[in-house]
Design an enzyme around this catalytic site. Structure first.
Site, PDB file in Angstrom:
ATOM      1  CE  LYS A  40      -2.862   2.943   2.869  1.00 28.64           C
ATOM      2  NZ  LYS A  40      -3.666   3.134   4.094  1.00 28.64           N
ATOM      3  N   GLY A  63     -10.671   7.909   5.498  1.00 30.54           N
ATOM      4  CA  GLY A  63     -11.529   8.975   5.940  1.00 30.54           C
ATOM      5  C   GLY A  63     -13.110   8.570   6.218  1.00 30.54           C
TER       6      GLY A  63
END
Lengths: 256, 65
Positions: A96, A185
């Protein structure tokens, strides 16, 4: 279910491993949600500390795939070297990729991200880039070799949900065959369901689960929301309209 | 010679990265290494010479998001 670089996973949930009240609660969150991928990191270790081995053993017990990150890296060089160290430690080509561009928003540095993605792809990595929903950036990442994109919903750790629905919908339309994952988020299961309704393939969470009062329950809540949202997407939803339209038959109403 | 290990400056006589890891008590710990921001694979550590002013990073698996 999503397929990342020819590997099919059994869940639409990627779950972070940081900030839980205890390792036992972390394990419960994975168990109750069925999350198939755990994100992990590399950090400095002192001689004789052996914390890395203990953490590695605990992750091994979860029975999930690991996705190492380059969290906190602000330069291409830091990110590339961190990815290489992670590959050796976790024995996976998956990374990632985070190249942070701003200290306040933790938003990706798009220029460094593309450069690092190209270097790592050439080095045999399978890159999961943490990116914004910018279409041109995402096109460049695909050109650099990325076969999955992970746009943010909102800045890391904010729980604000999906800040730019138009941009996320646009990405889905432009990359119909590429796995798209909302990374960062999200704070509520409803936001994950919304991501699914937009046709996204998965979400990546950490803070929303780990910082909930009951992390295991929240993890399961997200898992159910993902399932519900995906079913809704696949069921071909009705078109919204401005004018009301009666659902009960008008014909045969009394008093007419 | 003086080198920096995980951000802390220290003295060492270890001629190689492998020797430094032994000196600092890492033994067979699950760690990965970099010298001056370049990754050094485990297999290369015995050949990785250390020089005055080198910056060594030694990392291990940790929680992440």
């Amino acid at each position: 279910m999503p397929t990342y670089y020819e590997t099919e996973v059994t869940s639409r949930l990627m779950l972070g491993t940081a900030q839980y009240p205890s390792p036992a609660i972390l394990a419960q969150a994975f168990k109750r949600s069925g999350a198939g991928i755990a994100t992990v990191s590399v950090r400095r270790e002192a001689g004789g500390e052996r914390a890395g081995q203990a953490f590695w053993d605990m992750i091994g017990d979860l029975g999930v795939r690991v996705l190492p990150n380059t969290a906190g890296c602000h330069s291409v060089r830091e990110a590339v070297t961190t990815a290489q160290m992670a590959r050796e430690l976790f024995d996976t080509n998956w990374i990632k990729l985070e190249v942070i561009g701003h200290a306040d928003t933790l938003q990706p540095d798009p220029f460094g991200l593309v450069e690092a993605a190209r270097i790592l792809t050439d080095d045999g990595f399978q890159v999961f880039p943490y990116c914004t929903e910018d279409l041109v950036l995402c096109e460049r990442l695909v050109e650099a070799g990325c076969r999955v994109l992970m746009p943010w919903g909102a800045p890391i750790g904010t729980g604000l949900g999906l800040n730019n629905i138009y941009g996320l919908r646009s990405l889905r339309a432009h990359f119909p065959d590429l796995p798209l994952v909302i990374d960062a988020g999200l704070g509520l299961p409803s936001q994950a369901a919304h991501a699914m309704e937009l046709g996204y393939d998965a979400v990546l969470l950490n803070t929303a689960v780990a910082k909930a009062g009951d992390p295991a329950a929240m993890a399961e809540g997200f898992a159910r929301a993902l399932e519900a949202g995906r079913l809704g997407y696949e069921a071909d939803p009705m078109e919204p309209r401005d004018m009301a339209a009666p659902s009960t038959p008008v014909l045969g109403r009394a008093f007419t | 010679m003086k080198i920096t290990v995980n951000g802390t400056t220290q003295e060492t006589a270890a001629p190689t990265l492998d020797a430094l890891l032994q000196e600092l008590g890492y033994g067979a710990a699950k760690v990965a290494t970099a010298v001056n921001e370049d990754f050094v694979p485990a297999a290369i550590r015995p050949e990785q010479r250390l020089n005055d002013g080198d910056r060594v990073e030694i990392v291990a698996p940790r929680q992440g998001g």
